[in-house]
Design a protein around this motif. Structure first.
Motif, PDB file in Angstrom:
ATOM      1  N   PRO A 118       0.641  -1.022   0.153  1.00  0.00           N
ATOM      2  CA  PRO A 118       0.034  -0.006   0.055  1.00  0.00           C
ATOM      3  C   PRO A 118       0.739   1.194   0.023  1.00  0.00           C
ATOM      4  O   PRO A 118       0.454   2.241  -0.565  1.00  0.00           O
ATOM      5  N   PRO A 119       1.827   1.426   0.856  1.00  0.00           N
ATOM      6  CA  PRO A 119       2.561   2.698   0.965  1.00  0.00           C
ATOM      7  C   PRO A 119       3.127   3.296  -0.391  1.00  0.00           C
ATOM      8  O   PRO A 119       3.015   4.616  -0.846  1.00  0.00           O
TER       9      PRO A 119
ATOM     10  N   ALA B  33       1.675   3.000  -3.183  1.00  0.00           N
ATOM     11  CA  ALA B  33       0.772   3.557  -4.145  1.00  0.00           C
ATOM     12  C   ALA B  33       0.506   4.918  -3.863  1.00  0.00           C
ATOM     13  O   ALA B  33       0.504   5.709  -4.661  1.00  0.00           O
ATOM     14  N   PHE B  34       0.374   5.399  -2.331  1.00  0.00           N
ATOM     15  CA  PHE B  34       0.257   6.824  -2.229  1.00  0.00           C
ATOM     16  C   PHE B  34       1.409   7.417  -2.589  1.00  0.00           C
ATOM     17  O   PHE B  34       1.437   8.508  -3.232  1.00  0.00           O
ATOM     18  N   ILE B  35       2.595   7.103  -2.295  1.00  0.00           N
ATOM     19  CA  ILE B  35       3.938   7.775  -2.974  1.00  0.00           C
ATOM     20  C   ILE B  35       3.780   8.019  -4.430  1.00  0.00           C
ATOM     21  O   ILE B  35       4.069   9.173  -5.049  1.00  0.00           O
TER      22      ILE B  35
ATOM     23  N   LEU C 230       1.068   7.852  -6.437  1.00  0.00           N
ATOM     24  CA  LEU C 230       0.288   9.026  -6.686  1.00  0.00           C
ATOM     25  C   LEU C 230       0.533  10.272  -6.491  1.00  0.00           C
ATOM     26  O   LEU C 230       0.540  11.444  -7.239  1.00  0.00           O
ATOM     27  N   GLY C 231       1.403  10.730  -5.313  1.00  0.00           N
ATOM     28  CA  GLY C 231       1.968  11.851  -4.984  1.00  0.00           C
ATOM     29  C   GLY C 231       2.726  12.276  -6.110  1.00  0.00           C
ATOM     30  O   GLY C 231       2.687  13.521  -6.672  1.00  0.00           O
ATOM     31  N   LEU C 232       3.702  11.633  -6.610  1.00  0.00           N
ATOM     32  CA  LEU C 232       4.547  11.798  -7.670  1.00  0.00           C
ATOM     33  C   LEU C 232       3.833  12.167  -9.135  1.00  0.00           C
ATOM     34  O   LEU C 232       4.289  13.036  -9.643  1.00  0.00           O
TER      35      LEU C 232
ATOM     36  N   ILE D 297       0.805  13.182  -9.253  1.00  0.00           N
ATOM     37  CA  ILE D 297       0.316  14.804  -9.391  1.00  0.00           C
ATOM     38  C   ILE D 297       1.177  15.927  -9.426  1.00  0.00           C
ATOM     39  O   ILE D 297       1.260  16.813  -9.921  1.00  0.00           O
TER      40      ILE D 297
ATOM     41  N   PHE E 169      -7.246   2.082   1.692  1.00  0.00           N
ATOM     42  CA  PHE E 169      -7.325   3.314   1.068  1.00  0.00           C
ATOM     43  C   PHE E 169      -8.785   3.891   1.122  1.00  0.00           C
ATOM     44  O   PHE E 169      -9.316   4.314   0.431  1.00  0.00           O
TER      45      PHE E 169
ATOM     46  N   GLY F  39       0.094  16.659  -3.343  1.00  0.00           N
ATOM     47  CA  GLY F  39       1.050  15.907  -3.710  1.00  0.00           C
ATOM     48  C   GLY F  39       1.975  15.522  -2.437  1.00  0.00           C
ATOM     49  O   GLY F  39       2.070  14.251  -2.081  1.00  0.00           O
TER      50      GLY F  39
ATOM     51  N   MET G  60       0.044  13.198  -0.285  1.00  0.00           N
ATOM     52  CA  MET G  60       0.009  11.689  -0.531  1.00  0.00           C
ATOM     53  C   MET G  60       1.231  11.371  -0.206  1.00  0.00           C
ATOM     54  O   MET G  60       1.219   9.997   0.309  1.00  0.00           O
TER      55      MET G  60
ATOM     56  N   GLY H 250       1.792   8.136   2.467  1.00  0.00           N
ATOM     57  CA  GLY H 250       2.572   6.847   1.974  1.00  0.00           C
ATOM     58  C   GLY H 250       3.622   6.430   3.192  1.00  0.00           C
ATOM     59  O   GLY H 250       3.873   5.454   3.575  1.00  0.00           O
TER      60      GLY H 250
ATOM     61  N   SER I 154       1.858   5.122   5.871  1.00  0.00           N
ATOM     62  CA  SER I 154       1.474   3.721   5.872  1.00  0.00           C
ATOM     63  C   SER I 154       2.665   2.775   6.113  1.00  0.00           C
ATOM     64  O   SER I 154       2.436   1.696   6.639  1.00  0.00           O
TER      65      SER I 154
END
Lengths: 204, 234
Positions: free
Chosen positions: A180-181, A183-185, A187-189, A191, B24, B183, B186, B190, B193
């Motif tokens: 999971p982590p 995916a967050f990172i 998406l941040g990149l 964006i 999520f 950004g 997120m 992460g 998480s």
């Protein structure tokens, strides 16, 4: 507004995930594999465009006070149809997506487009708005999913694309990308890069 | 028998399988409302409250009205209403939220002032519907559902309050242009998480993880760590 303008706006300049912060809930959970990401994108496109058309036709008959309930009822009917369809014809994928098909109901993109567009426009522009937003969502999903599948499992659509010789030379799959982590990172990149490349700044 | 299983569900729904950081769910309101700690606290409390109310109601409706054969008590043993599951669940959630809003407004104006504005947001929070769907998929009993919904709510609350505190600090730091706002949020999520993944080692009851996908991911990460160890030692 012309159809091409609507499409451009919803796919690029105000992409629902990157610039409007909508629908990230399910965007991250289903992107371990490209296949499930793609199916999720198509499923969402179907639901948004369908519910947009129906709500747009009904918009003069819905009392303002109870519109949220009406929207939810229409959207969840579409999702039920979709869920039964997936279970009947694509059982494996429907098992992989598990509860996330049902969660399309609360996906902010669907509600958001119904509120912001369908209740104020004619059925045909609403349909294209739904298609556009669904596509914008699907494209971000595909980008994240292909990255995660290539670097996490060395494959694409479950076909191995990183040759065996790489593994012999000491290359190994990055297991962290599947968790999971990342995916967050990621998406941040994404964006970050989309904003720097210069879409509109839709946030806040 | 009060077994360890309930504690296990509770702990794992807060930390190990945190509904926000591992599944999520509830991201939209998480991103929108995590700018200040006090509003985050308010929304977190409201989510716990609504979750503990809606999940058991949905469980009862699902068990006694929707499942195949559930209508046997009025003489319709062959009816299977499961296709109505989504529409029922979301209506229950929307109705409960509306009801709670009216009751709070009537009896506790001060609580309404702090929670009231968040309640409409909650009807479309994926975490609420997600818990109801997970409870069906994992075939929890009523007690387990109550414990699971409380745990998930608290886990979500914990995550949003932690995030809001971090974001209050981020306002003072120098974030690259373009990465500001969404950004960096997120990416911070992460990192949080990753922090919560440390809890994955906790195993109160010896059983496989409920979610096969996550279980595979855990196995992958273990394989990954083992491979890296091999590399280090070889």
């Amino acid at each position: 507004m012309s159809i091409s303008k609507i499409m451009k706006k919803s796919i690029w300049t105000s992409n629902p995930i990157a610039f409007q912060v909508l629908g990230v809930c399910s965007a991250l959970a289903v992107t371990v594999q490209l296949k499930s990401g793609l199916v999720m994108g198509l499923a969402l496109t179907f639901v948004v465009s369908g519910s947009n058309v129906i709500l747009s036709i009904m918009r003069h008959y819905i009392p303002h006070r109870i519109r949220i309930i009406v929207e939810l009822a229409v959207i969840s009917s579409f999702v039920s149809v979709l869920d039964l369809f997936l279970q009947a014809y694509f059982f494996d994928i429907s098992k992989t997506l598990s509860v996330f098909v049902g969660l399309i109901i609360t996906n902010c993109i669907v509600m958001g487009r119904a509120e912001a567009f369908a209740l104020a426009n004619d059925p045909i522009p609403s349909f294209w708005d739904g298609i556009g937003n669904g596509t914008g969502y699907a494209l971000v999903l595909i980008a994240i999913a292909s990255f995660r599948e290539i670097f996490g499992s060395g494959s694409l659509f479950e076909i191995q694309i990183i040759p065996e010789s790489f593994y012999d030379m000491g290359y190994s799959n990055n297991g962290l990308v599947l968790l999971p982590p990342s995916a967050f990172i990621l998406l941040g990149l994404i964006i970050w890069s989309l904003k720097t490349l210069g879409g509109a700044q839709g946030e806040e | 028998m009060f077994d360890l299983n309930l504690i296990s569900i509770f702990i794992s729904s807060i930390f190990i399988e945190n509904i926000l950081l591992a599944y999520f769910l509830g991201m939209c309101s998480f991103l929108a409302v995590s700018k200040r700690v006090d509003t985050a606290m308010g929304l977190g409390q409201a989510v716990v409250f609504v979750l503990v109310l809606t999940a058991p109601i949905n469980w009862i409706i699902n068990q006694y009205l929707l499942l195949p054969g559930a209508l046997a008590f009025i003489g319709l043993p062959n009816v299977d209403l499961q296709f109505l599951q989504f529409i029922t669940f979301i209506s229950v959630i929307a109705a409960v939220v509306q009801l709670v809003e009216m009751i709070i407004e009537k009896f506790s104006p001060s609580l309404y002032m702090s929670l009231g504005i968040f309640l409409p947001l909650i009807a479309v929070n994926c975490a609420i519907l997600g818990v109801s769907l997970f409870m069906v998929e994992r075939e929890y009993s009523l007690i387990e559902t109550i414990v699971y919904s409380a745990g998930s709510g608290i886990g979500w609350w914990l995550a949003i309050v932690a995030m809001a505190s971090i974001r209050e600090k981020i306002t003072y730091s120098n974030v690259p242009e373009g990465l500001e706002g969404l950004g960096i949020t997120m990416i911070t999520t992460g990192l949080m998480s990753i922090g919560f993944m440390c809890f994955a080692g906790i195993n109160l009851v010896n059983e496989e993880s409920d979610n096969p996908a996550l279980y595979d991911e855990e196995k992958n990460s273990i394989d990954f760590m083992e491979q890296n160890n091999d590399n280090i030692y070889s």
